[in-house]
Design an enzyme around this catalytic site. Sequence first.
Site, PDB file in Angstrom:
ATOM      1  N   ASP A 267       0.865  -1.174   0.000  1.00 35.84           N
ATOM      2  CA  ASP A 267       0.000   0.000   0.000  1.00 35.84           C
ATOM      3  C   ASP A 267       0.912   1.237   0.000  1.00 35.84           C
ATOM      4  OD1 ASP A 267      -2.156   1.700   0.022  1.00 35.84           O
ATOM      5  OD2 ASP A 267      -3.268   0.588   1.541  1.00 35.84           O
TER       6      ASP A 267
HETATM    7  C1  NOJ Z   1      -4.150   3.843   0.129  1.00 33.96           C
HETATM    8  C2  NOJ Z   1      -5.322   2.919   0.214  1.00 33.96           C
HETATM    9  O1  NOJ Z   1      -5.263   2.198   1.415  1.00 33.96           O
HETATM   10  C3  NOJ Z   1      -5.416   1.935  -0.944  1.00 33.96           C
HETATM   11  O2  NOJ Z   1      -6.649   1.286  -0.859  1.00 33.96           O
HETATM   12  C4  NOJ Z   1      -5.269   2.637  -2.255  1.00 33.96           C
HETATM   13  O3  NOJ Z   1      -5.378   1.701  -3.306  1.00 33.96           O
HETATM   14  C5  NOJ Z   1      -3.934   3.340  -2.264  1.00 33.96           C
HETATM   15  N1  NOJ Z   1      -3.902   4.323  -1.203  1.00 33.96           N
HETATM   16  C6  NOJ Z   1      -3.658   4.010  -3.585  1.00 33.96           C
HETATM   17  O4  NOJ Z   1      -4.447   5.128  -3.747  1.00 33.96           O
END
Ligand code: NOJ
Length: 712
Positions: A267
């Site tokens: 993430d």
């Molecule tokens: C953080 C989020 O937790 C995740 O779900 C997302 O895909 C990413 N950011 C990218 O934006």
Amino acid sequence: MNIEQRVEEILSQMTLQEKIGQLNQVKAPLKADEEVFEQIRQGKIGSFIMATTAHAGNDDTVLTENLLINKMQRIAVEESRLGIPIIYGRDVIHGHRTVYPIPLAAAASFNPELVEKCYRNIAREAAADGVNWTFSPMLDLCRDPRWGRIIEGPGEDPYVGAVMAEACVKGFQGENISDKDSLVACAKHYIGYGASEGGRDYHRTEISDYNLYNYYLPAFRAAVNAGVGTVMSSFNDISGQPVTSGKKYLTDILRGKLGFDGFVVSDWDAVSQLKRQGVAETDADCAELAINAGLDMNMTDRVYINNLESLVESGRVSEETINTAVKRVLKIKLQKGLFQNPYCDAREIDRTVHLKDARTLAAESMVLLKNDGVLPLSKKSRVALIGPFVRERRALLGSWTLDGKAEETANFAEAMKSVIGANMLLSDDNIAVLDNSIARAVKADVVVLALGESEKVTGEAYSVSDISLPKNQVELIHRYKVLGKKVVGVFFCGRPMAMEGVAEYLDAVLYAWHSGSETANAACDILFGDVVPNGKTAVTFPKRTGHIPMYYNVTSSGRCVNCYYGENPQNCYVDSLPTPAFPFGFGLSYTKFEYGEIKADTDEILLDDLIDGKSFKITVNVKNTGDFDGKETVQLYIRDKIATVMRPLRELKGFEKRKINKNETECFTFELGYDKLGFYTENGEYTVEKGEFEIYVGENCLTKNKITVRLT
Ligand code: NOJ
């Protein structure tokens, strides 16, 4: 040459630096940037994430323009040494330009075929805009509606989670992932993020292996079985082990037990966050821990590209480990067909069908929670339309809507006007100044209150400590109730709100959720009877915040306090009775369904026969005894009465949604075999144990319609 051979061939030509470049995902620029172009040329960027902020779901995140997408791809393909294309990712969560219901709502449709179809539409629109890879579906089961991200997932049930996971993955990836209108899907957040303590985003989790295998993993297992190309690791730690550096989770379980063979992406900035989580001191430590755990691609913080080379040189990471990760990334790029078709042709998409499907799914997702007979409304009745959500557009789209446009979204007033015209008595009063609205309400036959919460209290980093309806909205309900009119509440929400002190004062409650582009039209379809409501909630509605967590698949207490099922709730709290306001699987119709007796084709079956692949059949007749043709979701639950570990009081193991015309009876058949009757031990071994199984078939999890079958 097959894909594996191609991968080996490319890998054999790569320098270590080029390999590490493939594991580097960075933010896509929004305008030409020579520095970035040069990095592409040098093979230092494997992927772009088309998001400008970490909280893409709640911030405005513009999509990189097509021309720039293609320009950068051309540099990768024509000007980098090996010509490896970039894979472009974006959070295309529950829609692109056409927005579908938030996933929690879509789960309430209990209609995986329709969900798959809509996700196919989503893929088509996003692919035409240059997206190759979506960070969806989000499969975090959640038992705490305070958590803002509950909106993104399939609710509280592992079986629904698994069914929806498969539908979304199939929809995104299509028959063939290399098709121009397919996206590579990403099952996230692996694993346990939905258990964030207290519903506070990004917090720790405490999950036993037994719970992990039986509760949190099934949806991911289903995504893997459906061929999901990528998995995103989650921000949380589990009992002190950050998932980002958890070999047990990323390798032993994900690959060893689930058989996943795509690649894992971190993430956002999660690799460098291992320092804050207190398991790494430097960025180099972070990179070492994550890559050795099995995390293949590093999102945004550039910790891999800045550190892996020296880590290999010093022997802390083996080149073999890098090769393994690179092979996984190359394989997905090849499968996606990026080597043959790297460019996006910016096709215009006719969205007529997409909008129609969005309206159908929105209507099937909405849940009628209460109706004392006031609904459906006659199109001739005079309706006073009042409340803070009458003219709202953006909230209806829901959080994690990057490309939907509020200005293209009908608000509730417009939608209702298109059905009843001048019979809609609309008041633009500020809800604090109610005189004018009240005067209109007095003239009306019925009052419809547009209530809810904004998308800004849902989604990432937007949790709440209290799931009650805001006080001014509760007052509004009370104020109209005393006029002696029928009052209908339509709730535009992202989570189940506490319904105590709310539903009692309303004559009907339609839970419309944040259901995307067609929310308002779909709500009117139901209110005025063009659609007979058929959504069933995939998450429990607690009566009040203090009752959280409240979920249907609880184990039996030794002290006769199974309060979810109405057993001595007064012994759970002395200040309130913690029974659900609306249980899992609940949803009313305008018509009535009568369930017949459950029949099994045997009352006893040998476990050995189940192991050999035999199954038994459960049938039940359901009759539509009401005045409307309508759809019913028939639900089958089991209870493994005595096992070596405690099993839930009910576990959903099958459902089928079907239309039943009035006065007609339909027979529903479910097969139960080895795969449905067992559970995972804490070692992740699947087992089915002999003994008595209660099998329930009914309209929601509280059904008492039951039969017993014995495994011997
Ligand atoms: C953080 C989020 O937790 C995740 O779900 C997302 O895909 C990413 N950011 C990218 O934006």
